[in-house]
Design a protein around this motif. Structure first.
Motif, mmCIF file in Angstrom:
data_model
loop_
_atom_site.group_PDB
_atom_site.id
_atom_site.type_symbol
_atom_site.label_atom_id
_atom_site.label_comp_id
_atom_site.label_asym_id
_atom_site.label_seq_id
_atom_site.Cartn_x
_atom_site.Cartn_y
_atom_site.Cartn_z
ATOM 1 N N ASP A 1 78.935 6.333 -14.307
ATOM 2 C CA ASP A 1 78.005 5.207 -14.185
ATOM 3 C C ASP A 1 78.599 3.910 -14.701
ATOM 4 O O ASP A 1 78.049 2.835 -14.448
ATOM 5 N N GLU A 2 79.728 3.989 -15.414
ATOM 6 C CA GLU A 2 80.363 2.776 -15.927
ATOM 7 C C GLU A 2 81.340 2.161 -14.928
ATOM 8 O O GLU A 2 81.949 1.123 -15.210
ATOM 9 N N LEU A 3 81.517 2.798 -13.779
ATOM 10 C CA LEU A 3 82.288 2.233 -12.682
ATOM 11 C C LEU A 3 81.369 2.060 -11.484
ATOM 12 O O LEU A 3 80.440 2.844 -11.284
ATOM 13 N N SER A 4 81.630 1.055 -10.666
ATOM 14 C CA SER A 4 80.824 0.861 -9.463
ATOM 15 C C SER A 4 81.191 1.912 -8.420
ATOM 16 O O SER A 4 82.273 2.507 -8.464
ATOM 17 N N VAL A 5 80.269 2.144 -7.490
ATOM 18 C CA VAL A 5 80.554 3.066 -6.391
ATOM 19 C C VAL A 5 81.775 2.590 -5.614
ATOM 20 O O VAL A 5 82.603 3.391 -5.172
ATOM 21 N N GLN A 6 81.919 1.278 -5.466
ATOM 22 C CA GLN A 6 83.068 0.733 -4.759
ATOM 23 C C GLN A 6 84.367 1.046 -5.500
ATOM 24 O O GLN A 6 85.385 1.374 -4.874
ATOM 25 N N ASP A 7 84.352 0.956 -6.830
ATOM 26 C CA ASP A 7 85.544 1.296 -7.615
ATOM 27 C C ASP A 7 85.935 2.761 -7.410
ATOM 28 O O ASP A 7 87.111 3.089 -7.243
ATOM 29 N N ILE A 8 84.943 3.643 -7.426
ATOM 30 C CA ILE A 8 85.218 5.072 -7.256
ATOM 31 C C ILE A 8 85.780 5.339 -5.863
ATOM 32 O O ILE A 8 86.747 6.099 -5.691
ATOM 33 N N LYS A 9 85.183 4.693 -4.868
ATOM 34 C CA LYS A 9 85.678 4.853 -3.494
ATOM 35 C C LYS A 9 87.109 4.347 -3.371
ATOM 36 O O LYS A 9 87.946 4.979 -2.705
ATOM 37 N N THR A 10 87.400 3.232 -4.010
ATOM 38 C CA THR A 10 88.754 2.671 -3.957
ATOM 39 C C THR A 10 89.762 3.612 -4.612
ATOM 40 O O THR A 10 90.873 3.811 -4.109
ATOM 41 N N ILE A 11 89.391 4.220 -5.732
ATOM 42 C CA ILE A 11 90.277 5.155 -6.410
ATOM 43 C C ILE A 11 90.595 6.346 -5.508
ATOM 44 O O ILE A 11 91.756 6.757 -5.372
ATOM 45 N N MET A 12 89.569 6.889 -4.859
ATOM 46 C CA MET A 12 89.807 8.028 -3.959
ATOM 47 C C MET A 12 90.657 7.621 -2.757
ATOM 48 O O MET A 12 91.543 8.361 -2.333
ATOM 49 N N ARG A 13 90.420 6.439 -2.237
ATOM 50 C CA ARG A 13 91.199 5.979 -1.085
ATOM 51 C C ARG A 13 92.659 5.768 -1.467
ATOM 52 O O ARG A 13 93.568 6.187 -0.731
ATOM 53 N N ARG A 14 92.903 5.157 -2.602
ATOM 54 C CA ARG A 14 94.286 4.929 -3.033
ATOM 55 C C ARG A 14 94.990 6.249 -3.342
ATOM 56 O O ARG A 14 96.168 6.423 -3.020
ATOM 57 N N GLY A 15 94.264 7.178 -3.967
ATOM 58 C CA GLY A 15 94.854 8.478 -4.241
ATOM 59 C C GLY A 15 95.248 9.205 -2.965
ATOM 60 O O GLY A 15 96.297 9.841 -2.896
ATOM 61 N N THR A 16 94.401 9.089 -1.940
ATOM 62 C CA THR A 16 94.696 9.743 -0.661
ATOM 63 C C THR A 16 95.894 9.102 0.018
ATOM 64 O O THR A 16 96.770 9.793 0.547
ATOM 65 N N ARG A 17 95.956 7.787 0.012
ATOM 66 C CA ARG A 17 97.074 7.088 0.654
ATOM 67 C C ARG A 17 98.405 7.425 -0.003
ATOM 68 O O ARG A 17 99.442 7.493 0.669
ATOM 69 N N LYS A 18 98.399 7.653 -1.305
ATOM 70 C CA LYS A 18 99.652 7.938 -1.994
ATOM 71 C C LYS A 18 100.222 9.302 -1.637
ATOM 72 O O LYS A 18 101.388 9.584 -1.933
ATOM 73 N N LEU A 19 99.414 10.146 -1.006
ATOM 74 C CA LEU A 19 99.931 11.445 -0.574
ATOM 75 C C LEU A 19 101.066 11.284 0.440
ATOM 76 O O LEU A 19 101.875 12.197 0.616
ATOM 77 N N ARG A 20 101.108 10.150 1.115
ATOM 78 C CA ARG A 20 102.194 9.917 2.089
ATOM 79 C C ARG A 20 103.560 9.951 1.410
ATOM 80 O O ARG A 20 104.569 10.225 2.066
ATOM 81 N N ARG A 21 103.587 9.689 0.105
ATOM 82 C CA ARG A 21 104.874 9.659 -0.595
ATOM 83 C C ARG A 21 105.417 11.056 -0.864
ATOM 84 O O ARG A 21 106.582 11.205 -1.230
ATOM 85 N N ILE A 22 104.549 12.056 -0.752
ATOM 86 C CA ILE A 22 104.994 13.417 -1.051
ATOM 87 C C ILE A 22 106.029 13.891 -0.040
ATOM 88 O O ILE A 22 106.980 14.578 -0.369
ATOM 89 N N GLY A 23 105.830 13.504 1.225
ATOM 90 C CA GLY A 23 106.780 13.859 2.273
ATOM 91 C C GLY A 23 106.503 15.220 2.881
ATOM 92 O O GLY A 23 105.554 15.905 2.506
#
Length: 232
Positions: free
Chosen positions: A210-232
């Motif tokens: 509750d101390e983060l906005s829904v948008q912040d949480i969504k952004t964290i999940m989106r960035r985490g998913t995008r970084k999977l491209r680095r795994i190869g």
């Protein structure tokens, strides 16, 4: 290898929020909710021939630049969070017993905002496609079958977050736990997200959500998913 952190430490608010279920088994009250917020889509391309290594998985972890201001790195390691990659039984938020050995190769990072602020654990595991999809389906069923759990002194509510699809399939839930101790009432908010992408799976566990906005949480999940491209 790092010593395995206790789950009550690395995901304290989440596990506290479902402690009523952990302690008493199936809840005594439940109601149905809509499935509209869960998005399903499966990729047509095949998984890798060999599972990613720890070194490859580490490339996909979040770092401070991916987080809102004020967060700090508090822990990271290999395999210590492997038991997060489990399925759940409806009306029982305890992870099921693994039917395979060993646990998936995995890495994790823990990022927190001060001693009393939001605390995020992100774990990435080489689960393979079958387990990652089963994890999402099983958590989806928990929300369907037991979105509200009641036991003496506690009520736990689980709700889907209306996020877009991340990766090949995903689910995100908010857990709200209300505890009563005499005249004292406390409320705890946490979030759990699971993302499946090819043969890799991410688990996000956020306390004090509750101390983060829904948008912040969504952004964290989106960035985490995008970084999977680095795994190869």
């Amino acid at each position: 290898m790092n010593q395995k952190p206790d789950k009550l430490t690395v995901a304290a608010a989440f596990l506290t929020a479902v402690a009523v279920v952990l302690g008493t088994g199936a809840p005594v009250a439940a109601s149905a909710v809509s499935r509209d917020a869960t998005v399903w889509a499966f990729a047509a391309y095949p998984a890798a021939d060999t599972p990613p290594t720890h070194k490859q998985l580490r490339r996909g972890l979040l770092n401070l630049s991916d987080m809102p201001p004020g967060f700090a790195l508090t822990d990271r390691g290999d395999d210590a969070m492997g038991d997060l990659f489990m399925t759940y039984a409806p009306c029982d938020m305890r992870p099921g017993e693994p039917d395979y050995e060993p646990l998936p190769t995995s890495v994790f990072v823990r990022l927190a905002k001060g001693d009393a602020g939001p605390d995020l654990v992100e774990a990435i595991g080489a689960t393979g496609t079958k387990l990652s999809r089963e994890m999402i389906r099983s958590l989806d069923k928990v929300v369907d079958h037991c979105p509200v759990s009641v036991s003496p002194g506690a009520t736990t509510t689980i709700r889907r977050l209306p996020f877009p699809r991340f990766g090949d399939a995903s689910i995100a839930i908010r857990v709200i736990a209300r505890h009563r101790d005499g005249y004292r009432v406390s409320t705890e908010h946490s979030m759990v997200g699971i993302v499946a992408s090819r043969d890799v799976c991410i688990v996000f566990q956020l306390s004090k959500a509750d101390e983060l906005s829904v948008q912040d949480i969504k952004t964290i999940m989106r960035r985490g998913t995008r970084k999977l491209r680095r795994i190869g």
